[in-house]
Design a protein around this motif. Structure first.
Motif, PDB file in Angstrom:
ATOM      1  N   ARG A  46       0.721  -1.169  -0.014  1.00 33.08           N
ATOM      2  CA  ARG A  46      -0.010   0.020   0.065  1.00 33.08           C
ATOM      3  C   ARG A  46       0.897   1.051  -0.150  1.00 33.08           C
ATOM      4  O   ARG A  46       1.946   1.157   0.548  1.00 33.08           O
TER       5      ARG A  46
ATOM      6  N   PRO B 293       0.572   0.892   5.944  1.00 39.82           N
ATOM      7  CA  PRO B 293       1.151   1.770   4.673  1.00 39.82           C
ATOM      8  C   PRO B 293       2.477   1.305   4.616  1.00 39.82           C
ATOM      9  O   PRO B 293       3.211   1.341   5.520  1.00 39.82           O
TER      10      PRO B 293
ATOM     11  N   PRO C 209       2.102   5.115   1.033  1.00 39.34           N
ATOM     12  CA  PRO C 209       2.116   5.710   2.311  1.00 39.34           C
ATOM     13  C   PRO C 209       0.787   6.445   2.837  1.00 39.34           C
ATOM     14  O   PRO C 209       0.872   6.348   4.040  1.00 39.34           O
ATOM     15  N   ILE C 210       0.090   6.961   1.934  1.00 39.03           N
ATOM     16  CA  ILE C 210      -1.050   7.522   2.474  1.00 39.03           C
ATOM     17  C   ILE C 210      -2.155   6.526   2.720  1.00 39.03           C
ATOM     18  O   ILE C 210      -2.967   6.738   3.823  1.00 39.03           O
ATOM     19  N   ALA C 211      -2.095   5.550   1.995  1.00 37.66           N
ATOM     20  CA  ALA C 211      -2.936   4.094   2.303  1.00 37.66           C
ATOM     21  C   ALA C 211      -4.436   4.388   2.506  1.00 37.66           C
ATOM     22  O   ALA C 211      -5.338   4.248   3.376  1.00 37.66           O
ATOM     23  N   CYS C 212      -5.029   5.295   1.523  1.00 36.32           N
ATOM     24  CA  CYS C 212      -6.352   5.456   1.450  1.00 36.32           C
ATOM     25  C   CYS C 212      -7.065   4.254   0.866  1.00 36.32           C
ATOM     26  O   CYS C 212      -8.297   4.089   1.113  1.00 36.32           O
TER      27      CYS C 212
END
Lengths: 228, 306
Positions: free
Chosen positions: B247, B289, B249-252
């Motif tokens: 995923r 993330p 780094p923001i992992a929305c």
């Protein structure tokens, strides 16, 4: 005591029944079985009902709760108790991203861990997480309390307004304009009340550190132009 | 949105059920993306043999007499037709030759993927119809990946559906959108990669293929992706013996994983996992993330690398 088996009954039947409760009704314990990760379970409650959900839920469970007590005996997907107005939501397991987002009141208790963006844009809700929380939590939090017994991820409290953050473990990093602040008596007292309401035993308020807004970012100040 | 599922079996006893389990997982996520569906299934060929999965817009014309036409070109092959796709089994040594030969004798056929283990089936339409057309339920295998698409970056076509395969036994499915795919595509073209679509996810697949061609393993290639890919992504990738998750780094984009002694499973939502055997006792977690997770049948102990 109404029981809704969501493997047999459509979700809309459950939510309609919750919305149809008459003022002053006394049959106010709802049991929900087999949620199987369904979205929008028990959203829009506006009466003081008790809802017990046996299993894990998907997106937006107990959203907009206004006065109900919803307990999830399992884990919750993204957006648990989003925009809660009042009442209590308890997650026995873990919660996915943006738990308690934009909440205006009430208490959200997560007994496991919460993922990223926990309490994003919180506006008065109290959130107590027994485990740890992910990155960007309490982003732009305006008021209310976020209490974390474990650790916090990156950029805690970025662009924070006046939400109060209490973390017992490590904070990986603080977001822009979020700083550690002195724990005064009033904070210790507020924290003690929240821990008790959230069923936390054997943890003292003085084990936490307090974080809050440095108030440098949300009022325009010419010296901060580069930060806007 | 898009929905992703993945299942990596540790217990060989479950292998006959892989297709059925993956089909049900994917159908559950239909409302995350009803534009097209696709599944990559990994099941080993007989020793010395490899497989090429091809697709045709006119299977009656392209697949009729294909075995005989290949034989006339000196390639002994076994062709199994599945709706608009066909799986061709040949000797490993003939893989490059058959690609060229197909280009000459069946110019309208598209190659979906090839390798010693991978078979890829994807089409426009609802997942339930896609899995029925290809008979996915009856397929056995060691691991597999599925995707149901809500198109954003390119047209709703068979080739725009996931999984994307850009190297032998490799495939990738993607939920999200990349923002530097045009630049990266140009760089990869200079390195010799070829592209079938304007799709961002195909660029991610080709990036991983190119990195692994330089000697990286899947975990190292995924780690590189964190620096080189810009945008939103949850990826699930497959190799001949491995299965990886990454995923941004923001992992929305949502992701849930479950692990038991029998399997490692991935779903965009927990809904996709509820009917897996033993799920009530599984370890269920949300992948972190910017963290590479991968499992390999060569070393079945789970590994997570930060």
């Amino acid at each position: 005591m109404p029981v809704f088996d969501l493997s047999q009954t459509p979700l809309r039947a459950l939510n309609s029944a919750l919305h149809g409760i008459e003022h002053g009704a006394n049959d106010t314990l709802f049991e929900i079985t087999n949620p199987r990760g369904s979205h929008a379970v028990a959203v829009g409650i506006d009466r003081p009902v008790n809802v017990e959900v046996h299993g894990s839920v998907g997106y937006y469970c107990a959203g907009m709760n206004d006065g109900g007590t919803v307990t999830i005996h399992g884990s919750a997907g993204p957006g648990i108790a989003e925009n809660m107005m009042s009442g209590t939501v308890i997650v026995e397991g873990d919660a996915s991203q943006y738990a308690g987002a934009t909440g205006r009141g009430g208490l959200l208790v997560i007994k496991g861990n919460a993922a990223s963006r926990c309490g994003i844009s919180m506006k008065g809700i109290d959130i107590v997480v027994h485990g740890s929380i992910g990155h960007m939590s309490a982003f732009m939090g305006q008021s209310g309390h976020l209490v974390v017994l474990g650790d916090a991820g990156d950029a805690l409290g970025d662009s924070l307004y006046e939400a109060k953050l209490f973390v017992r473990g490590q904070v990986k990093s603080l977001g822009a304009d979020c700083i550690e602040k002195a724990m005064r008596l009033e904070h210790l007292e507020a924290l003690a009340v929240l821990l008790e309401k959230a069923g936390v035993i054997g943890v003292k308020p003085d084990e936490f550190k307090r974080y809050g807004s440095a108030r440098k970012l949300y009022n325009f100040h010419i010296d901060n132009a580069e930060a806007y | 949105m898009c929905g992703i599922v993945g299942l990596f079996l540790k217990d060989k006893g479950l292998e006959p059920e892989l297709g059925a389990l993956l089909s049900d997982m994917l159908i559950t996520l239909t409302d995350r993306g009803p534009d097209s569906g696709g599944i990559a299934i990994y099941r080993a060929s007989s020793p010395g043999q490899a497989k090429v999965t091809i697709q045709s817009a006119d299977p009656g014309r392209d697949f009729t007499g294909l075995e005989a036409d290949l034989a006339a070109q000196g390639i002994r092959a076994l062709v199994t037709v599945k709706d608009t796709h066909a799986v061709i089994e040949v000797e490993i040594a003939k893989i490059s030759e058959i690609r060229l030969t197909l280009g000459a004798i069946r110019p309208d056929v598209r190659i979906m993927g090839s390798g010693q283990s991978i078979e890829i089936f994807k089409e426009t339409g609802l997942p339930k119809d896609v899995v029925a057309r290809f008979g996915i339920r009856a397929m056995s295998g060691s691991h597999g990946i599925g995707h149901t698409r809500m198109a954003t970056e390119s047209a709703v076509t068979t080739l725009g559906a996931h999984p994307f395969s850009t190297g032998a036994d490799q495939c990738l499915v993607h939920n999200g959108s990349l923002s530097n795919h045009n630049n990266l595509r140009r760089e990869l073209v200079r390195e010799g990669m070829t592209f079938e679509t304007q799709n961002d996810s195909e660029v991610a697949a080709a990036y991983l293929t190119a990195e692994m061609a330089k000697g990286k393993d899947l975990g190292e290639a995924l780690t590189g992706a964190l620096d080189d890919l810009d945008g939103f992504f949850t990826f699930v990738v497959g190799t001949k013996t491995g299965f990886g998750v990454l995923r941004d780094p923001i992992a929305c984009k949502p992701a849930v994983m479950a692990e038991t002694d029998q399997y490692v499973a991935f779903g965009s939502e927990y809904r996709a996992l509820v009917d897996l055997p033993g799920i009530a006792r599984a370890r269920v977690w949300e992948p972190e993330p910017a963290t590479v997770y991968f499992w390999d049948h060569k070393n079945v102990a789970a590994r997570a690398r930060v």
